[in-house]
Design an enzyme around this catalytic site. Structure first.
Site, mmCIF file in Angstrom:
data_model
loop_
_atom_site.group_PDB
_atom_site.id
_atom_site.type_symbol
_atom_site.label_atom_id
_atom_site.label_comp_id
_atom_site.label_asym_id
_atom_site.label_seq_id
_atom_site.Cartn_x
_atom_site.Cartn_y
_atom_site.Cartn_z
ATOM 1 N N LYS A 1 -30.566 -9.077 30.935
ATOM 2 C CA LYS A 1 -31.947 -9.392 30.609
ATOM 3 C C LYS A 1 -32.712 -9.786 31.872
ATOM 4 O O LYS A 1 -32.115 -10.270 32.841
ATOM 5 C CB LYS A 1 -32.006 -10.589 29.645
ATOM 6 N N ARG B 1 -25.039 -7.625 16.814
ATOM 7 C CA ARG B 1 -24.601 -6.784 15.696
ATOM 8 C C ARG B 1 -23.126 -6.413 15.819
ATOM 9 O O ARG B 1 -22.478 -6.116 14.816
ATOM 10 C CB ARG B 1 -25.493 -5.539 15.623
#
Length: 507
Positions: free
Chosen positions: A278, A352
């Site tokens: 990020k 996920r």
């Protein structure tokens, strides 16, 4: 983990002068034609005097407004506090307006020891909302500042003035409010802990510590067992960190259980994005990426404390997502628990992956319903903002969660799971990829999770719902109502209320 000291409650129904306190709080609403002084135990002369002075005092009745005045002869308090409850619509004040007003007042009155809340109540549920708001508003994180000399201690005691003080059900209602607030506040503290203190092993330890003395069985699976048993998602995400992953299973069973429920929580204790790293600014709040697991943990513990007639199993999928020479790479293929393969196209879509393992594990125990909670996507914030969570899944479960959230005072909104999104997750080398269509990313992530929901004993897909709490789990702005800065404890109240509704429908 540092504990937040619980607030103590008492109730009175008459004679304010017999209760010595630091402040008396009464409510002011924002009416169409100006501020409106709400029903209170003050004398008629005091009420008339205040009404004539509201506008001159700058009192608007807006939510979060707090105006302090000298105490009146009507009570044995040093200060009279006018607390705004927000816009008035009709004659009845909503439970959430009372909850927020009470929380805002107690939060802003930090430094005082004992406060009387004399907000209007005509139903026991309103008394409960006031108590709950007060306990949530009193929350403070035990920060790591070296100098705490100027820090004001939270209000320790609240007396609620209500004509319902002698109602026999009130004691139970106040106990529930205290349990619920304690669960939310414990969730907030876990979220607020720095990642140097809260990582997979210490998160698992915190779960064991918080469950002590409760009828909850805690099983911690370390990295060796996870690898042996084939939890490829959790192991894969966690392998880039020097702090190995954990899967924590919590089991509460009731002899009178009317349903078996499974809760699955995302517990990424810090999310750097991994190899798909990020930007620096995007990492600042990423200690909150375990908020779903924290909510699941404290929901199970609250259900146990309340002794609800259900069986609830919580699955905390815990890992730290870091870039290193051992981290998973874009194009790697992971074999998830249960055997499905996933091509990792973006290592920052890691939530996920750990959740998929937890959903399969939960499915293998054939619960009646599975609900997962996760700070899953930035797309959730784009779609619904910072205060509203998205809920997706089977219509019956999502509708029940929405109804529970509305009563609990949390904001969630149902979103669809369009069939056309599934092909975007296709992979040429595995059963599926971990990212797909960019637009509608919140829903794409839910479509991915849906693939890991198993069948019940009759061969039907287990009813399931997914809560994406990426925005509302962490408050980066100023405190408001009963909501502090940083961790909010989002989803705990909705989940507990939903479970209470499951019990109530069986009666």
């Amino acid at each position: 983990m540092s504990a937040n000291h619980p607030i103590s409650f008492s109730v009175i129904s008459a004679n304010l002068k017999k209760t010595t306190a630091d402040a008396l709080v009464i409510g002011v609403g924002k009416g169409a034609d100006g501020p409106v002084l709400l029903d209170s135990p003050l004398s008629a002369s005091a009420v008339n005097s205040l009404k004539a002075s509201l506008e001159a005092l700058g009192v608007s009745g807006a939510a979060d407004q707090l105006v302090r005045l000298p105490g009146l002869p009507d009570s044995d308090t040093k200060v009279l506090v006018l607390a705004g409850v927000g816009k008035l619509s009709g004659s009845e004040i909503t439970q959430e307006a009372l909850r927020r007003a009470a929380g805002s007042a107690i939060r802003q009155l930090a430094g005082l020891k004992h406060v009387i809340l004399a907000l209007p109540t005509t139903a026991v549920a309103q008394v409960s909302a006031i108590a709950e708001g007060a306990a949530l508003g009193a929350y403070q994180y035990a920060s790591l500042h070296s100098d705490t000399a100027g820090k004001k201690a939270p209000v320790a005691k609240v007396t609620i003035f209500t004509s319902l003080a002698k109602d026999p059900v009130l004691a139970g209602v106040l106990e529930r409010a205290a349990v619920l607030a304690q669960a939310v506040n414990a969730t907030r503290t876990l979220v607020n802990e720095p990642p140097s203190r809260l990582f997979p092993a210490t998160f698992a330890d915190a779960a064991k510590d918080l469950a002590k003395g409760l009828p909850v069985k805690v099983t911690v699976m370390d990295e060796k067992r996870l690898a042996k048993d084939g939890y490829g998602g959790i192991v894969g995400v966690g392998q880039g960190s020097s702090r190995p992953p954990r899967l924590v299973k919590l089991e509460y069973k009731s002899e009178k259980a009317v349903a078996d429920l499974a809760l699955v929580g995302k517990g990424i204790t810090f999310d750097s994005g991994g190899i798909s790293i990020k930007p620096g600014a995007g990492m600042i709040t990423m200690k909150c990426d375990m908020a779903g697991a924290a909510a699941v943990l404290n929901t199970v513990l609250a259900v146990a404390k309340l002794g609800l007639a259900v069986n609830v199993t919580g699955w905390l999928c815990i890992a730290e997502n870091m870039p290193s020479g051992t981290a998973i790479r874009p194009s790697d293929v992971l074999t998830m628990f249960g055997g499905k393969t996933v091509e990792v196209l973006n290592t920052d879509a890691e939530g996920r992956l750990v959740m998929a393992d937890g959903l399969v594990a939960a499915s293998q125990e054939f619960p009646d319903v599975i609900i997962d909670v996760a700070t899953l996507t930035g797309a959730q914030v784009v779609a619904l903002g910072h205060r509203t969570a998205g809920v997706m899944g089977d219509e019956g479960v999502t509708a029940a969660l929405k109804a529970a959230a509305d009563r609990a005072g949390e904001l969630i909104w149902p979103m669809p799971l369009p069939e056309e999104l599934r092909p975007s997750l296709d992979s040429p080398v595995a059963d599926m990829a971990n990212i797909g269509e960019r637009m509608g990313g919140m829903m794409v992530a839910a479509v991915f999770l849906q693939e890991f929901i198993g069948k019940d004993k009759s061969g039907q897909t287990i009813p399931w719902a997914h809560l994406d709490i990426a925005g509302p789990a962490f408050n980066e702005s100023a405190p408001y109502g009963y909501t502090p800065k940083q961790g909010t404890g989002m989803a705990v109240r909705t989940l507990v209320t939903y479970i209470e509704d499951v019990v109530a429908r069986s009666l």
